[in-house]
Design a protein around this motif. Structure first.
Motif: not given
Length: 250
Positions: A119-129
């Protein structure tokens, strides 16, 4: 809130849904597709493409959510194929039922990697967009174990407690950029998270509502939180557990 209003708000938006091949994830992908959304349906199951709705708007993606490359790849795929990312649903989750003294380090690491690190990894990458877009919604699928526990679920409860805190922190960081982050504290849902789904049916009978949930029930709340109709929802863990979290055992 009506289905028409929700569908109008979500139509044309782009989502990544993890754990998409079964249970809550599969139900969410189906509902999003019905609302006219484009979806990257991610799952570790290589058969995910055969299990999600067919069509140009749903793209299966095989990846282990706990792997950094999978998170990067899923978000990149959404942007490359559909031009943006509006919604992330961190749904993938696993559990092991063992007392602490019988829980191996491998058990612990697998649960944390999938339920919290993923969840952390996907949240991080999603928030970059999402932050440059000044818009986005992230919905994390938690549990009553975000707050409570019972014997044999130490790793699972720890992972869901971490997920609740990730939700709150990411929400505070994202809200000024138009990105909302919330979680759903689900109760017993009839999925394949256990080898025997009937065990979930039986355990659900202990909730005040006297039953377990159908995955589609959870998908509807996910859709609401993903939409602009939930524009005032920030950093909350929405308990959706048939009353389990408010009942005192007899």
């Amino acid at each position: 809130m009506t289905g028409d209003h929700l569908g109008h708000d979500l139509r044309g938006k782009v989502a990544v849904v993890t754990g998409a091949a079964s249970g809550i994830g599969r139900a969410t992908v189906g509902l999003f597709a019905d609302y006219g959304m484009a979806v990257v349906a991610e799952d570790i199951n290589p058969g995910v493409g055969d299990l999600v709705p067919e069509g140009d708007s749903v793209i299966p993606y095989v990846g282990d959510v706990g792997d950094e490359g999978a998170a990067v790849g899923a978000v990149q795929l959404a942007v490359e194929r559909f031009g943006r990312l509006d919604v992330l649903v961190n749904n993938a989750g696993i559990i092991v039922n063992k007392p602490v003294v019988e829980t191996s380090l491998d058990d612990w690491n697998r649960i944390i990697a999938t339920n919290a690190t993923g969840a952390f990894l996907h949240t991080r990458e999603a928030m970059k967009v999402m932050i440059p877009q000044s818009a986005g919604s992230i919905v994390n699928i938690g549990s009553y174990a975000c707050f409570q526990s019972f014997p044999t679920i130490s790793a699972y409860a720890a992972s869901k407690g971490a997920l609740a805190q990730l939700t709150r922190t990411a929400a505070l960081e994202g809200v000024e950029h138009g990105v909302r982050v919330n979680a759903i504290g689900v109760g017993d849902v009839v999925t394949n998270i256990l080898d025997d789904p009937d065990a979930l049916v039986e355990h659900g009978k202990g909730a005040p509502i006297c039953r377990a949930a159908d995955p589609v029930e959870i998908a509807h709340l996910i859709a609401f939180l993903a939409s602009g109709l939930a524009s005032y929802a920030v950093g909350a863990v929405w308990m959706y557990d048939g009353g389990m979290s408010v009942a005192v055992p007899n």
